[in-house]
Design a protein around this motif. Structure first.
Motif, short mmCIF file in Angstrom:
data_model
loop_
_atom_site.label_atom_id
_atom_site.label_comp_id
_atom_site.label_asym_id
_atom_site.label_seq_id
_atom_site.Cartn_x
_atom_site.Cartn_y
_atom_site.Cartn_z
N SER A 267 -47.65 -42.09 2.26
CA SER A 267 -47.41 -42.70 3.59
C SER A 267 -45.93 -43.06 4.00
CB SER A 267 -48.29 -43.85 3.84
OG SER A 267 -48.23 -44.09 5.30
N PRO A 268 -44.88 -42.29 3.84
CA PRO A 268 -43.52 -42.45 4.21
C PRO A 268 -43.68 -42.52 5.85
CG PRO A 268 -43.84 -40.11 3.77
CD PRO A 268 -45.09 -40.95 3.00
N ASP A 269 -42.70 -43.13 6.46
CA ASP A 269 -42.70 -43.18 7.97
C ASP A 269 -42.00 -41.92 8.58
OD1 ASP A 269 -42.97 -46.24 8.09
OD2 ASP A 269 -41.31 -45.91 6.66
N ARG A 270 -41.10 -41.37 7.75
CA ARG A 270 -40.51 -40.14 8.17
C ARG A 270 -40.94 -39.11 7.03
NH1 ARG A 270 -35.21 -41.70 11.65
NH2 ARG A 270 -36.34 -43.23 13.15
N ILE A 271 -40.86 -37.44 7.75
CA ILE A 271 -41.22 -36.78 6.56
C ILE A 271 -40.16 -35.31 7.09
CG2 ILE A 271 -42.35 -34.95 5.55
CD1 ILE A 271 -44.81 -37.02 5.79
N ALA A 272 -39.25 -34.77 6.42
CA ALA A 272 -38.57 -33.60 6.69
C ALA A 272 -38.73 -32.63 5.69
CB ALA A 272 -37.00 -34.07 6.68
N PHE A 273 -39.53 -31.65 6.20
CA PHE A 273 -39.97 -30.36 5.60
C PHE A 273 -39.00 -29.41 5.80
CE2 PHE A 273 -44.19 -31.37 3.20
CZ PHE A 273 -43.92 -30.23 2.35
N TYR A 274 -37.97 -28.92 4.87
CA TYR A 274 -37.13 -27.95 5.00
C TYR A 274 -37.60 -26.47 4.66
CZ TYR A 274 -34.07 -31.80 6.14
OH TYR A 274 -33.67 -33.01 6.81
N ASN A 275 -37.04 -25.50 5.11
CA ASN A 275 -37.28 -24.08 4.66
C ASN A 275 -36.21 -23.94 3.63
OD1 ASN A 275 -37.66 -21.65 4.43
ND2 ASN A 275 -37.42 -21.04 6.52
N TYR A 276 -36.49 -23.52 2.50
CA TYR A 276 -35.71 -23.08 1.52
C TYR A 276 -35.13 -21.76 1.84
CZ TYR A 276 -33.65 -21.20 -2.85
OH TYR A 276 -32.78 -20.66 -3.79
N ALA A 277 -33.46 -22.02 1.82
CA ALA A 277 -32.82 -20.69 2.03
C ALA A 277 -32.18 -20.11 0.95
CB ALA A 277 -31.63 -21.10 3.28
N HIS A 278 -32.63 -18.90 0.26
CA HIS A 278 -32.29 -18.39 -0.89
C HIS A 278 -30.81 -17.72 -0.68
CE1 HIS A 278 -32.41 -17.48 -5.08
NE2 HIS A 278 -32.68 -16.04 -4.70
N LEU A 279 -29.66 -18.04 -0.81
CA LEU A 279 -28.50 -17.35 -0.73
C LEU A 279 -27.60 -17.47 -2.28
CD1 LEU A 279 -27.55 -18.74 2.97
CD2 LEU A 279 -28.47 -16.49 2.24
N PRO A 280 -28.19 -16.72 -3.13
CA PRO A 280 -27.50 -16.97 -4.46
C PRO A 280 -25.98 -16.24 -4.20
CG PRO A 280 -29.29 -15.21 -4.52
CD PRO A 280 -29.49 -15.70 -3.21
N GLN A 281 -25.79 -15.30 -3.39
CA GLN A 281 -24.33 -14.78 -3.42
C GLN A 281 -23.37 -15.75 -3.00
OE1 GLN A 281 -27.15 -14.10 -1.26
NE2 GLN A 281 -26.26 -14.18 0.52
N ARG A 282 -24.07 -16.79 -2.30
CA ARG A 282 -23.11 -17.99 -1.91
C ARG A 282 -23.08 -19.11 -2.59
NH1 ARG A 282 -23.27 -20.96 4.07
NH2 ARG A 282 -21.25 -22.04 3.94
N PHE A 283 -24.21 -19.70 -3.08
CA PHE A 283 -24.54 -20.74 -3.81
C PHE A 283 -24.90 -20.36 -5.38
CE2 PHE A 283 -25.69 -21.71 0.48
CZ PHE A 283 -24.53 -22.55 0.82
N SER A 284 -23.90 -20.45 -6.33
CA SER A 284 -24.14 -20.13 -7.67
C SER A 284 -25.38 -20.63 -8.24
CB SER A 284 -22.68 -20.28 -8.32
OG SER A 284 -22.59 -21.68 -8.26
N SER A 285 -25.54 -22.04 -7.96
CA SER A 285 -26.81 -22.68 -8.76
C SER A 285 -28.22 -21.87 -8.46
CB SER A 285 -26.89 -24.34 -8.17
OG SER A 285 -27.12 -24.35 -6.94
N GLN A 286 -28.14 -21.16 -7.21
CA GLN A 286 -29.46 -20.72 -6.84
C GLN A 286 -29.63 -19.33 -7.62
OE1 GLN A 286 -29.61 -19.95 -2.64
NE2 GLN A 286 -29.67 -22.30 -2.17
N ARG A 287 -28.69 -18.90 -8.46
CA ARG A 287 -28.80 -17.55 -9.34
C ARG A 287 -29.53 -17.89 -10.73
NH1 ARG A 287 -22.30 -16.71 -8.97
NH2 ARG A 287 -22.12 -16.42 -6.67
N ALA A 288 -29.92 -19.24 -10.79
CA ALA A 288 -30.70 -19.57 -11.78
C ALA A 288 -32.39 -19.49 -11.29
CB ALA A 288 -30.63 -21.24 -12.33
N ILE A 289 -32.38 -19.29 -10.10
CA ILE A 289 -33.79 -18.94 -9.41
C ILE A 289 -34.09 -17.42 -9.76
CG2 ILE A 289 -35.29 -19.17 -7.43
CD1 ILE A 289 -33.63 -21.71 -7.08
N ASP A 290 -35.32 -17.31 -10.28
CA ASP A 290 -35.94 -15.80 -10.10
C ASP A 290 -36.38 -15.68 -8.85
OD1 ASP A 290 -37.09 -13.33 -10.39
OD2 ASP A 290 -37.79 -13.72 -12.39
N ARG A 291 -35.77 -14.44 -8.32
CA ARG A 291 -36.28 -14.10 -6.63
C ARG A 291 -37.62 -13.65 -6.76
NH1 ARG A 291 -36.82 -9.14 -4.46
NH2 ARG A 291 -35.81 -8.32 -6.30
N LEU A 292 -38.28 -13.19 -7.60
CA LEU A 292 -39.47 -12.77 -8.02
C LEU A 292 -40.71 -14.15 -7.86
CD1 LEU A 292 -39.28 -9.71 -10.28
CD2 LEU A 292 -39.51 -9.78 -7.78
#
Length: 490
Positions: A267-292
């Motif tokens: 029961s938090p007072d506020r909830i922010a639910f963001y849409n994950y943006a997969h941009l591995p060409q720009r953010f190198s850490s996202q390359r560890a995520i398998d697109r599949l």
């Protein structure tokens, strides 16, 4: 997760090679509901801005210099006694989270905090000279990175520096918030934060499913979050917010339903639910995520529907693209009164219009301009060593920019647009000024996502997932951004 001012991930439909603002033809009238929804997903699943600002960071230019900012500040910051907002960016993290798209530096070297704090002192001193001494700081936000990378003594020193140079408010209505990686704080840490004047906490939760946590390299237990939430209530923080993400690797509607059930129970007072943006060409850490391993657009729409359904059934109010609050929350009341605002920190109650960004990559928002600090840490230090404000780029808003920004703010914050208010504020004839945009809105209306009723444009519940697409109608820069790569809107 941070909602901090960093350059926004970017936007077009690479499949069409154009800005693909919205639908190009009405939906078929005789399609069954499921087929029609599938068609809408395909039609609206394009690339587009998140509109944390308008114009977006894509329009920031190096022709906007420190001298430009000082000139703007002399007009907007120095004069008057209106409230002002401060944002402080702390870029350091102890661990890498694979999904992260923030401007961050992952390090175990604690000495970097001391160096960074010394340079923050220099910038705070320089910036404070441009702000009227009578302007109260009604909003303060620490983001990152991980602001709690600073230890207790460093956080205390930072707050002392701010209090020494700015008119920090002690009003009950102030909003002093800090983003927290739950893995970096203890119950005693929360007591210190309360004592330093913070009254809002934002906990980075992301997802409670262990398989998803492993996939994003962010392991934290429900018990940990529960303890911190209960401690925050014990210390009477004004609100506790959870940041979560949908569209993560290995996440499914079924696993997300379990995370939602846990969130509702806490029961938090506020909830922010963001849409994950997969941009591995720009953010190198996202390359560890398998697109599949990523869910499809159809699965993400199912997740978004599930989020809205379960949270609203639990009593939360959906106030915008990605935020849910309890009905008695100040954000809900501000929206009801038509006073809800949105800036780089997220939704706000419009306590302050001018925002001063401090720290590497931070963005300042004045009445008619945006200014971003150097994004590279060494460049940030070098500018301050020369006694300069570390402004690297920005944009001055034209009157047209200000008109379109106000329209986008209304759509995002109020989920409707008052044409009469725009005409009155800017002395324009809306139907003539935006003739092409109104044709685009008609196509979206044909899809049942909004209604044009008299002098109002009203976004339907079904149209909320496409809110970014609706705002894109009024973005005159999108055709010029045909080589950019924004995140997918769905």
């Amino acid at each position: 997760m941070s909602t901090t001012p960093v350059s926004e991930p970017m936007a077009i439909d690479s499949r069409s090679g154009s800005a693909a603002i919205i639908a190009t033809e009405p939906a078929a009238q005789n399609s069954n509901h499921s087929c029609r929804d599938a068609d809408l997903i395909s039609k609206y699943d394009v690339s587009g801005p998140r509109y944390t600002s308008y114009p977006t960071a894509l329009q920031f230019s190096e022709t906007y210099t420190e001298a430009t900012y000082r000139q703007q500040a002399q007009v907007n910051l120095k004069q008057g006694i209106a409230p002002v907002s401060l944002y402080v960016h702390v870029p350091f993290c102890q661990n890498i989270c694979y999904y992260c798209a923030c401007n961050k530096i992952v390090t175990a070297d604690r000495s970097v905090a001391r160096t960074y704090l010394d340079y923050l002192h220099k910038e705070i001193s320089l910036q404070s000279e441009l702000v009227g001494k009578y302007r109260p700081v009604t909003q303060l936000h620490l983001g990152g990175g991980t602001p709690t990378f600073f230890d207790g003594a460093e956080l205390t020193e930072l707050m002392h520096l701010l209090a020494s140079h700015y008119n920090l408010s002690d009003s009950e209505q102030r909003e002093y918030s800090i983003e927290i990686d739950p893995r970096t704080v203890t119950q005693d840490s929360l007591a210190l934060l309360k004592g330093l004047g913070f009254n809002r906490l934002s906990l980075g939760v992301q997802d409670f499913d262990e398989q998803v946590q492993r996939a994003i390299n962010r392991r934290q237990s429900v018990a940990m979050i529960k303890t911190l939430t209960e401690t925050a209530r014990l210390y009477q923080f004004k609100s506790v917010s959870y940041d979560l993400i949908y569209g993560l690797p290995l996440q499914t509607p079924a696993s997300l339903a379990e995370t939602l059930a846990t969130v509702i129970d806490l029961s938090p007072d506020r909830i922010a639910f963001y849409n994950y943006a997969h941009l591995p060409q720009r953010f190198s850490s996202q390359r560890a995520i398998d697109r599949l391993d990523l869910p499809s657009a159809q699965q993400k729409i199912a997740m978004l529907a599930l989020i809205a359904e379960q949270l609203t059934a639990a009593g939360y109010r959906h106030i915008g693209m990605d935020h849910f609050v309890k009905p008695q929350d100040e954000l809900a009341r501000a929206q009801q009164a038509g006073k809800l605002q949105r800036n780089f920190q997220g939704y706000s109650t419009s306590l302050a219009q001018d925002l001063v960004g401090l720290g590497v990559s931070s963005i300042s928002s004045l009445h008619a301009s945006y200014a971003q600090n150097e994004r590279d840490l060494d460049a940030y230090y070098q500018r301050l060593d020369r006694g300069e404000l570390p402004i690297s780029k920005g944009v001055e808003l034209t009157v047209d920019d200000q008109i379109r920004r106000q329209i986008i703010v209304q759509l995002i914050c109020n989920l409707q647009l008052s044409i009469a208010s725009i005409e009155k504020q800017f002395a324009i004839h809306f139907s003539e000024y935006f003739s092409q945009e109104l044709l685009a809105l008609q196509l979206i209306e044909n899809d049942g996502l909004l209604s044009c009723e008299g002098d109002k444009v009203i976004i339907h519940e079904r149209g909320r997932p496409m809110l970014r697409n609706i705002c894109m109608c009024f973005d005159r820069y999108l055709p010029q951004g045909a080589t950019a790569s924004f995140s997918q809107t769905l």
